[in-house]
Design an enzyme around this catalytic site. Structure first.
Site, PDB file in Angstrom:
ATOM      1  N   CYS A  81     -10.649  -3.265  19.962  1.00  0.00           N
ATOM      2  CA  CYS A  81     -10.540  -4.068  21.185  1.00  0.00           C
ATOM      3  C   CYS A  81     -11.913  -4.594  21.589  1.00  0.00           C
ATOM      4  O   CYS A  81     -12.029  -5.586  22.281  1.00  0.00           O
ATOM      5  CB  CYS A  81      -9.900  -3.262  22.325  1.00  0.00           C
ATOM      6  SG  CYS A  81     -11.014  -2.099  23.145  1.00  0.00           S
TER       7      CYS A  81
ATOM      8  N   CYS B 130       0.867  -1.172   0.000  1.00  0.00           N
ATOM      9  CA  CYS B 130       0.000   0.000   0.000  1.00  0.00           C
ATOM     10  C   CYS B 130       0.908   1.227   0.000  1.00  0.00           C
ATOM     11  O   CYS B 130       2.049   1.160   0.433  1.00  0.00           O
ATOM     12  CB  CYS B 130      -0.856  -0.059   1.268  1.00  0.00           C
ATOM     13  SG  CYS B 130      -1.783   1.415   1.644  1.00  0.00           S
ATOM     14  N   HIS B 131       0.365   2.354  -0.461  1.00  0.00           N
ATOM     15  CA  HIS B 131       1.198   3.561  -0.522  1.00  0.00           C
ATOM     16  C   HIS B 131       1.699   3.974   0.866  1.00  0.00           C
ATOM     17  O   HIS B 131       2.761   4.587   0.985  1.00  0.00           O
ATOM     18  CB  HIS B 131       0.424   4.712  -1.174  1.00  0.00           C
ATOM     19  CG  HIS B 131       1.322   5.789  -1.671  1.00  0.00           C
ATOM     20  ND1 HIS B 131       1.615   5.971  -3.005  1.00  0.00           N
ATOM     21  CD2 HIS B 131       2.046   6.717  -0.994  1.00  0.00           C
ATOM     22  CE1 HIS B 131       2.459   6.977  -3.127  1.00  0.00           C
ATOM     23  NE2 HIS B 131       2.738   7.445  -1.924  1.00  0.00           N
TER      24      HIS B 131
ATOM     25  N   CYS C 286     -13.746  -0.661  24.591  1.00  0.00           N
ATOM     26  CA  CYS C 286     -13.590   0.728  25.040  1.00  0.00           C
ATOM     27  C   CYS C 286     -14.799   1.561  24.603  1.00  0.00           C
ATOM     28  O   CYS C 286     -15.655   1.098  23.849  1.00  0.00           O
ATOM     29  CB  CYS C 286     -12.296   1.319  24.491  1.00  0.00           C
ATOM     30  SG  CYS C 286     -12.317   1.593  22.703  1.00  0.00           S
TER      31      CYS C 286
ATOM     32  N   HIS D 212       1.300  -3.930   5.959  1.00  0.00           N
ATOM     33  CA  HIS D 212       0.078  -4.006   6.777  1.00  0.00           C
ATOM     34  C   HIS D 212      -1.100  -4.583   6.008  1.00  0.00           C
ATOM     35  O   HIS D 212      -2.167  -4.765   6.564  1.00  0.00           O
ATOM     36  CB  HIS D 212      -0.273  -2.625   7.324  1.00  0.00           C
ATOM     37  CG  HIS D 212      -0.566  -1.613   6.255  1.00  0.00           C
ATOM     38  ND1 HIS D 212       0.426  -1.048   5.480  1.00  0.00           N
ATOM     39  CD2 HIS D 212      -1.725  -1.090   5.803  1.00  0.00           C
ATOM     40  CE1 HIS D 212      -0.119  -0.216   4.611  1.00  0.00           C
ATOM     41  NE2 HIS D 212      -1.425  -0.225   4.777  1.00  0.00           N
ATOM     42  N   GLU D 213      -0.906  -4.875   4.702  1.00  0.00           N
ATOM     43  CA  GLU D 213      -2.005  -5.421   3.898  1.00  0.00           C
ATOM     44  C   GLU D 213      -1.645  -6.877   3.622  1.00  0.00           C
ATOM     45  O   GLU D 213      -0.709  -7.148   2.858  1.00  0.00           O
ATOM     46  CB  GLU D 213      -2.089  -4.610   2.595  1.00  0.00           C
ATOM     47  CG  GLU D 213      -3.426  -4.660   1.917  1.00  0.00           C
ATOM     48  CD  GLU D 213      -3.479  -3.745   0.692  1.00  0.00           C
ATOM     49  OE1 GLU D 213      -4.057  -2.658   0.785  1.00  0.00           O
ATOM     50  OE2 GLU D 213      -2.934  -4.133  -0.347  1.00  0.00           O
TER      51      GLU D 213
ATOM     52  N   CYS E 178     -10.439   2.950  17.871  1.00  0.00           N
ATOM     53  CA  CYS E 178     -10.435   2.256  19.155  1.00  0.00           C
ATOM     54  C   CYS E 178      -9.515   3.061  20.064  1.00  0.00           C
ATOM     55  O   CYS E 178      -8.496   3.578  19.628  1.00  0.00           O
ATOM     56  CB  CYS E 178      -9.898   0.837  18.941  1.00  0.00           C
ATOM     57  SG  CYS E 178      -9.456  -0.047  20.448  1.00  0.00           S
TER      58      CYS E 178
ATOM     59  N   CYS F 187      -6.574  -3.689   3.844  1.00  0.00           N
ATOM     60  CA  CYS F 187      -6.404  -2.223   3.872  1.00  0.00           C
ATOM     61  C   CYS F 187      -7.075  -1.544   2.678  1.00  0.00           C
ATOM     62  O   CYS F 187      -8.190  -1.068   2.782  1.00  0.00           O
ATOM     63  CB  CYS F 187      -4.951  -1.790   3.966  1.00  0.00           C
ATOM     64  SG  CYS F 187      -4.812   0.020   3.931  1.00  0.00           S
TER      65      CYS F 187
ATOM     66  N   CYS G 214     -15.046   1.719  20.813  1.00  0.00           N
ATOM     67  CA  CYS G 214     -15.538   0.482  20.206  1.00  0.00           C
ATOM     68  C   CYS G 214     -17.040   0.308  20.453  1.00  0.00           C
ATOM     69  O   CYS G 214     -17.748  -0.224  19.616  1.00  0.00           O
ATOM     70  CB  CYS G 214     -14.758  -0.721  20.729  1.00  0.00           C
ATOM     71  SG  CYS G 214     -13.094  -0.837  20.013  1.00  0.00           S
TER      72      CYS G 214
ATOM     73  N   ARG H  49      -6.066   2.199  17.990  1.00  0.00           N
ATOM     74  CA  ARG H  49      -6.290   2.963  16.760  1.00  0.00           C
ATOM     75  C   ARG H  49      -4.976   3.126  16.005  1.00  0.00           C
ATOM     76  O   ARG H  49      -3.897   3.095  16.599  1.00  0.00           O
ATOM     77  CB  ARG H  49      -6.888   4.323  17.074  1.00  0.00           C
ATOM     78  CG  ARG H  49      -5.901   5.259  17.742  1.00  0.00           C
ATOM     79  CD  ARG H  49      -6.423   6.668  17.749  1.00  0.00           C
ATOM     80  NE  ARG H  49      -7.575   6.797  18.637  1.00  0.00           N
ATOM     81  CZ  ARG H  49      -8.171   7.969  18.888  1.00  0.00           C
ATOM     82  NH1 ARG H  49      -7.751   9.065  18.303  1.00  0.00           N
ATOM     83  NH2 ARG H  49      -9.184   8.025  19.723  1.00  0.00           N
TER      84      ARG H  49
END
Ligand code: NAD
Ligand code: NAG
Ligand code: NAG
Ligand code: ZN
Ligand code: ZN
Length: 400
Positions: free
Chosen positions: A114, A61-62, A117, A84-85, A128, A198, A120, A132
């Site tokens: 989570c 991802c960028h 909270c 992360h993807e 979150c 993502c 959430c 987050r």
């Protein structure tokens, strides 16, 4: 994976008796912009409320590209494992994790949930309070340490490798907090599901959840990468009648046409600003605009391209440089609204499994295949980054 060794007696409290340190390959960045090096890293067993995942597919991802370049000084924690993807399978779980077990098919999510909270529990946000998204964080919340280590060739010493976006998926195995991983239908093809972790969810969700694009409306999308084109998919599925794509790379237009873009604007070939052209095309401006470039000048263009009175701008591009929004406060009285959107305003753990099921049943007809423009073995990660940087790929799927 190279081999599994007994956990060493370095005082690490591991809650999962069967779980051992894993030595495996990970793409480590030692300094901003330096090539990824496939290193043998040690991955600790998951601690309490953490999950260790065997990553099978990862795409770029960028946001990985920006972090790799170290575009923001605050973000410079190196050596680091980006990514992360992705999609994979649970290898082991730490103490207290009850919603997942070994063998479950999962996608990591950089914007955790989570479930416990005030955020959430609120229907008004997908952030979150505890997990987050935060690109500046690089250690686990549990103990403020990393779960990866590597031997530094310069001095032969083992040192920690930092995490990224709570996920660090450019590794054969990674450790994430339970809140940042979603269990999905095991029948779903993991290569395609990777994109839902993502880019595609972010773009589609921006159209559906953040803007709530309605039938017959007009849309302008600035930046036709995977995120922008996923917005187009989302808007198309909602029945938008005009979807204007804006990009400085004309190669994006052919793909865009497949994804529902009806008109194109290339600011480089125009003698006046994109917003003026868009206003002419739409009799006063679009109903919705989406900023998917991370460029501040483009953000302003997107904002003023909407119709006054009701125009709605969604900011998706990540603007890391410490500069402020170029808006005159009086402009806000023209009735245009603007808001940022993280992960398409989806609550990852509670909503993604349902999206996956609907995609499989054909109830949601997202053209996931269309986004996978390239596939490469993990070892060619540097080439995959180059493809994205040069604007040649939407998503390059790495096979781990
Ligand atoms: N908010 C979120 O949750 C979230 C999630 C994923 C990605 N992002 C961000 O979204 C953005 C897009 O990500 P991507 O993976 O689609 O990137 P990408 O590199 O694939 O696409 C970016 C597109 O913008 C175009 N572009 C660049 N400068 C431009 C300009 N001045 N005018 C018009 N077009 C221009 C490029 O040609 C390219 O087609 C990035 O900033 C990324 O960090 C945000
Ligand atoms: C989105 O728009 C539709 C049609 O106008 C409306 O029925 C729906 O309630 C809206 N959804 C949200 C979340 O605002
Ligand atoms: C490993 C990692 O980066 N963890 C982070 C996850 O997100 C929370 C909230 O931003 C951070 O506090 C953690 O450090
Ligand atoms: Zn991303
Ligand atoms: Zn929470």
């Amino acid at each position: 994976m190279e081999g599994i060794s007994e956990a060493t007696s370095n005082g690490q409290q591991t809650s999962n008796a069967q779980s051992k340190i894993i030595t495996c390959k990970a793409a480590v960045v030692w300094a901003p912009g330096e090539p990824f090096i496939l290193e043998d890293v040690e991955v600790e067993p998951p601690h309490k409320m953490e999950v260790r995942i065997k990553i099978l597919f990862a795409s770029i991802c960028h946001t990985d590209l920006s972090a790799w370049k170290g575009e923001n000084e605050l973000q410079r924690a190196f050596p680091r494992i980006l990514g992360h993807e992705a999609a994979g399978v649970v290898e082991s779980v730490g103490e207290g994790v009850e919603d997942m077990k070994e063998g479950d098919h999962v996608v990591p999510i950089f914007n955790g949930e989570c479930g416990d909270c005030a955020y959430c529990h609120s229907e008004k946000t997908n952030l979150c309070n505890k997990f987050r998204v935060n690109p500046f964080k690089s250690v686990m919340v549990g103990d403020g340490r990393t779960r990866f280590s590597v031997v530094d060739r310069r001095n032969g010493e083992r040192r920690p490798v930092y995490h990224f976006l709570n996920t660090s998926t450019f590794a054969e195995y990674t450790v994430v907090d339970f809140a940042c991983v979603v269990k999905i239908n095991p029948e779903a093809p993991l290569d395609k599901m990777c994109l839902l972790s993502c880019g595609i969810s972010t773009g589609v969700g921006a159209a559906w959840n953040t803007a709530n694009v309605t039938k017959g409306s007009s849309v302008a999308i600035f930046g036709l990468g995977a995120v922008g084109l996923a917005v187009a998919e989302g808007a198309r599925l909602r029945g938008a009648s005009q979807i204007i794509g804006v990009d400085i790379n004309p190669d994006k237009f052919a793909k865009g046409r497949e994804m529902g873009i009806t008109d194109f604007v290339n600011p480089k070939e125009c003698s006046k600003p994109a917003n003026e052209i868009i206003k002419e095309m739409t009799k006063g401006g679009v109903d919705y605009s989406f900023e998917c470039t991370g460029n501040l000048g483009v953000l302003r263009e997107a904002f003023v391209s909407t119709h006054d009175g009701w125009g709605f701008t969604v900011v998706l591009g990540i603007h890391l440089s410490p500069r402020l929004l170029p808006l005159h406060p009086m402009e806000l009285f023209d009735g245009r609204r603007i808001i940022g959107c993280v992960f398409g305003d989806f609550k990852g753990k509670s909503e993604l499994p349902n999206i996956v099921d609907k995609c499989m049943k054909g109830e949601i007809n997202i053209n996931l295949d269309g986004f996978i423009t390239h596939e490469l073995p993990f070892a060619e990660i540097n080439r995959a980054f180059q493809l994205l940087e040069e604007g040649k790929s939407l998503r390059c799927l790495l096979h781990l």
